[in-house]
Design a protein around this motif. Structure first.
Motif, PDB file in Angstrom:
ATOM      1  N   PHE A  31      -9.909   2.386  -1.124  1.00 60.98           N
ATOM      2  CA  PHE A  31     -10.596   1.100  -1.195  1.00 60.98           C
ATOM      3  C   PHE A  31     -12.080   1.286  -0.907  1.00 60.98           C
ATOM      4  O   PHE A  31     -12.449   1.959   0.051  1.00 60.98           O
ATOM      5  CB  PHE A  31     -10.018   0.121  -0.161  1.00 60.98           C
ATOM      6  CG  PHE A  31      -8.534  -0.048  -0.275  1.00 60.98           C
ATOM      7  CD1 PHE A  31      -7.993  -0.998  -1.130  1.00 60.98           C
ATOM      8  CD2 PHE A  31      -7.671   0.768   0.433  1.00 60.98           C
ATOM      9  CE1 PHE A  31      -6.620  -1.139  -1.254  1.00 60.98           C
ATOM     10  CE2 PHE A  31      -6.293   0.642   0.319  1.00 60.98           C
ATOM     11  CZ  PHE A  31      -5.775  -0.314  -0.536  1.00 60.98           C
ATOM     12  N   LEU A  49      -7.358  -4.839   0.635  1.00 62.60           N
ATOM     13  CA  LEU A  49      -6.818  -4.159   1.808  1.00 62.60           C
ATOM     14  C   LEU A  49      -6.091  -5.175   2.682  1.00 62.60           C
ATOM     15  O   LEU A  49      -6.611  -6.270   2.943  1.00 62.60           O
ATOM     16  CB  LEU A  49      -7.943  -3.489   2.594  1.00 62.60           C
ATOM     17  CG  LEU A  49      -7.560  -2.630   3.779  1.00 62.60           C
ATOM     18  CD1 LEU A  49      -6.690  -1.451   3.342  1.00 62.60           C
ATOM     19  CD2 LEU A  49      -8.793  -2.113   4.486  1.00 62.60           C
ATOM     20  N   HIS A  56       0.835  -1.208   0.000  1.00 59.42           N
ATOM     21  CA  HIS A  56       0.000   0.000   0.000  1.00 59.42           C
ATOM     22  C   HIS A  56       0.864   1.250   0.000  1.00 59.42           C
ATOM     23  O   HIS A  56       1.951   1.274   0.597  1.00 59.42           O
ATOM     24  CB  HIS A  56      -0.923   0.018   1.216  1.00 59.42           C
ATOM     25  CG  HIS A  56      -1.927  -1.078   1.237  1.00 59.42           C
ATOM     26  ND1 HIS A  56      -2.599  -1.520   0.127  1.00 59.42           N
ATOM     27  CD2 HIS A  56      -2.392  -1.831   2.260  1.00 59.42           C
ATOM     28  CE1 HIS A  56      -3.429  -2.486   0.445  1.00 59.42           C
ATOM     29  NE2 HIS A  56      -3.315  -2.708   1.749  1.00 59.42           N
TER      30      HIS A  56
END
Length: 87
Positions: free
Chosen positions: A30, A39, A24
């Motif tokens: 998201f 995620l 990330h």
């Protein structure tokens, strides 16, 4: 029964010196309904109680800018996420 709000999770800051093990980066966003599998599970573990609160009409504490923030549990990275309930 009213429709549950959509939940948007955005990576907005990083406090640790390490690199996210899941890849990330600041600016990633998201949609909980359609992208929850993208995620990181460590961040998701922290986010889920907040998502549940927002989905069922509760309110979360906000910072001085009115944002609802949480951090992942990876001490080497400490990604900071913003969570929003969208109508």
């Amino acid at each position: 029964m009213s429709k549950k709000p959509k939940i948007k999770i955005s990576l907005v800051d990083k406090k640790g010196q390490g690199h996210c093990h899941h890849g990330h980066k600041i600016g990633d966003t998201f949609d909980f309904d359609t992208q929850r599998g993208k995620l990181c599970s460590m961040a998701m573990h922290v986010a889920f109680p907040y998502i549940d609160i927002l989905r069922y009409g509760g309110e979360l504490p906000q910072n001085e800018d009115g944002e609802m923030l949480f951090c992942c549990s990876d001490v080497d990275v400490i990604n900071v996420f913003k969570i929003e309930a969208l109508e």
